[in-house]
Design a protein around this motif. Structure first.
Motif, mmCIF file in Angstrom:
data_model
loop_
_atom_site.group_PDB
_atom_site.id
_atom_site.type_symbol
_atom_site.label_atom_id
_atom_site.label_comp_id
_atom_site.label_asym_id
_atom_site.label_seq_id
_atom_site.Cartn_x
_atom_site.Cartn_y
_atom_site.Cartn_z
ATOM 1 N N GLY A 146 0.874 -1.188 0.206
ATOM 2 C CA GLY A 146 -0.020 -0.084 0.007
ATOM 3 C C GLY A 146 0.848 1.115 0.099
ATOM 4 N N VAL A 201 -5.815 1.620 -1.549
ATOM 5 C CA VAL A 201 -4.954 1.373 -0.081
ATOM 6 C C VAL A 201 -5.705 0.942 0.701
ATOM 7 N N PHE A 224 -5.805 -2.773 0.011
ATOM 8 C CA PHE A 224 -4.487 -3.319 0.641
ATOM 9 C C PHE A 224 -4.621 -3.401 2.082
#
Lengths: 295, 307
Positions: A199, A273, A276
């Motif tokens: 990420g 993100v 992740f």
């Protein structure tokens, strides 16, 4: 004022601060998603950006980010795990070891822009890789190695010492023990840590400005030969990633719909993100349950 | 006869043992190469940045003292002036201000997680704060540019850009660092200390303020210094909201620059090897030296841990 009143006031203040932090995060995520999601469409995700006209997409940037992530992980994971194993299993407590620890600590607190500048000087110019995905991947590797080392060490330290001793007692060599006893048990920690690092790699921009470059050549998505200049898979072509793209259109974007593109691209970045983060959590929990007796 | 069979067996065993030894060496050499790569990388990094940064003073003859204390930055006129004090001032003011905003918030969040509502805190607040750490810095910059800057423009005189906007963006970025370390420190506090305080009739706040905070002070400071270090090195988020004018501002809402923003903006526009370019490497060198300073402060604080 009595001590009890002070206690009540302090408790109230702390509650408010906690609420405020949650509100800030929800506001932040909500703002980005609400402003950006409306702009996300299949066309936006796949078409090439326009420099002056409206209606540009982020297709090549998205592809570059994902490809760069894969390249970086291919280099970072073996190196980071190796160095982590050395630090936790082979390094004897000595002056040299504590010095290496200091070096790792310093590297982990280096600003990413310094790593980018080092990449510009050494990888791009001295080694002649030019502004390319490969330079970018190496710079990101340097940037993420300390994190990877720490994750591996953490994972290996979490292995019960009895497991290791049992393996030694069976006459199994150290390296074999590490590979077939310690690493499998440490895998959940290492894997979820790696996803978190992924990420970070995905959103990193400062280290890439001067290594992977700020432009992307016209890509031919039908050409999958990694040696061709216009092939998306060529690791030696300049590549602007999504995060760099957001920075660029915010500071020098000329397209009339630059704010919308920035919002859409930010939303894509945030969603990735989040995926992740939640993925790392879920996978870590799943693997811990699967591999260990913990309920 | 039996003896020779035995001997043969032990001979075979020795033969079998060899691949194990080879395997041991594979492991040793492989992990050693990995760690050596790491150490060599950092040394070459320090070497290259330092040699480039020092060439401003050695090759181009710029006075180091003038660079650090000069307030005029005009790299492109006939007799270029390289005064980097505005950048140094910008970097320090934004990162320290960010820490001043974030430190109380982080401490309160940690108290909330550890003392007030452990269940809700650990399950909800802590993941939320860790999520903040994962948000890319360009996204912070973008939000700062499209929310904080317009807000400040309406509320205060000026363009909205400047130290205040930069510090606010940075404070959200470093909040996770400070909170995580503060949380760890508070949860490592021995239960006996707290219970002793409660047994003396102290309230929860008195216990936190008089026992928990002083005992964990070195760790709290470590978190704050780590936060400052992170803020100091942050480039793009700050660059987007600070305005990038190369002078010391008169107010918090006036355009200024930081070391990182100056490097980011000018590195691409100057030719490698020119004095204009070398001086940017000197700024990078200052940045790197500050990183060392921060690491040593953290080491010092860790040595003073009371637990």
């Amino acid at each position: 004022m009595s001590a009890k009143t002070v206690d009540k006031i302090a408790t109230g203040v702390i509650m408010c601060v906690a609420g405020f932090i949650i509100a800030v995060l929800l506001g932040l995520l909500g703002y980005i998603l609400i402003r950006g999601v409306g702009h996300i469409s299949w066309d936006f995700l796949t078409s090439a950006p326009e420099s002056i006209r409206a209606g540009g997409g982020i297709g090549p940037q998205l592809f570059n980010s994902l490809f760069l992530l894969v390249l970086t992980l291919i280099i970072t994971v073996p190196l980071g795990i190796g160095a982590g194993i050395y630090m936790s299993e082979y390094a004897k407590p000595s002056k040299l070891t504590s010095f290496i620890r200091l070096v790792v600590e310093v590297l982990s607190s280096f600003p990413s822009i310094i790593v980018g500048l080092f990449g510009l000087l050494v990888l791009v110019n001295k080694f002649g890789f030019g502004f390319s995905l490969f330079s970018g991947a190496l710079a990101l590797t340097i940037f993420n190695l300390p994190l990877m080392v720490r994750i591996t060490e953490q994972g290996l330290r979490g292995v019960p010492p009895q497991q290791k001793e049992a393996s030694f007692a069976l006459g199994i060599s150290k390296w074999k023990t590490i590979r077939s006893v310690l690493l499998p048990i440490a895998t959940p920690v290492i894997l979820s840590g790696t996803i978190l690092a992924a990420g970070r790699i995905f959103g990193e921009a400062a280290a890439l400005l001067f290594t992977a470059g700020m432009s992307s050549p016209r890509l031919d998505f039908t050409d999958w030969n990694p040696l061709d200049d216009r092939s998306p898979l060529n690791p030696f072509r300049p590549a602007e990633t999504l995060a760099v793209h957001i920075w660029k259109i915010n500071s020098e974007g000329l397209a009339p719909d630059a704010p919308q593109i920035a919002a859409g691209a930010s939303a894509v970045l945030i969603i990735m993100v989040l995926v992740f983060n939640l993925g790392a959590r879920a996978l870590g929990r799943y693997m811990t349950n699967k591999f260990t007796a913990a309920k | 006869m039996e003896r020779s069979v035995n001997m043969e067996r032990s001979y075979n065993k020795r033969q079998e043992a060899k691949p194990h030894i080879a395997e041991e060496w594979v492991g040793k050499i492989y992990t050693f190469i990995c760690i050596a790569f790491l150490v060599i990388t950092i040394f070459s990094m320090v070497y290259f940045v330092a040699s480039k940064g020092l060439s401003t003073f050695i090759v181009n003859g710029v006075n180091a003292f003038d660079l650090i204390t000069g307030v005029k930055w005009n790299p492109d006129i006939d007799i270029p002036q390289f005064g980097a004090l505005p950048f140094i001032f910008g970097s320090f003011s934004t990162s320290i201000l960010a820490a001043i905003i974030a430190a109380p918030l982080g401490f309160c969040a940690a108290v909330f997680i550890v003392e007030l509502a452990p269940k809700f805190g650990r399950r909800f607040l802590q993941p939320v704060i860790e999520l903040l750490a994962g948000i890319p810095s360009v996204v912070y910059g973008f939000v700062g540019l499209s929310v904080i800057v317009p807000l400040f423009r309406d509320l205060f005189p000026g363009q909205g850009i400047g130290i205040a906007a930069g510090a606010l963006v940075l404070s959200v970025m470093i909040l996770p660092t400070i909170t995580t370390i503060a949380t760890d420190a508070l949860s490592e506090l021995p239960a006996g200390l707290k219970e002793g305080s409660y047994a003396l009739g102290a309230t929860r706040w008195q216990t936190i303020y008089r026992v928990a905070l002083p005992t964990t002070m070195p760790q709290q400071m470590t978190g704050i210094v780590l936060g400052i270090a992170r803020a100091f090195g942050e480039a793009l988020a700050v660059q987007m909201v600070i305005g990038n004018a190369p002078h010391i501002p008169h107010s918090l809402f006036e355009s200024t620059s930081t070391l990182t923003s100056a490097i980011t903006l000018s590195m691409g526009n100057t030719a490698m090897g020119s004095v204009q370019n070398n001086v940017l490497w000197s700024l990078a060198l200052i940045l790197m030296l500050m990183t060392f300073v921060f690491v040593f402060i953290i080491r010092f604080l860790e040595g003073r841990k009371k637990l």
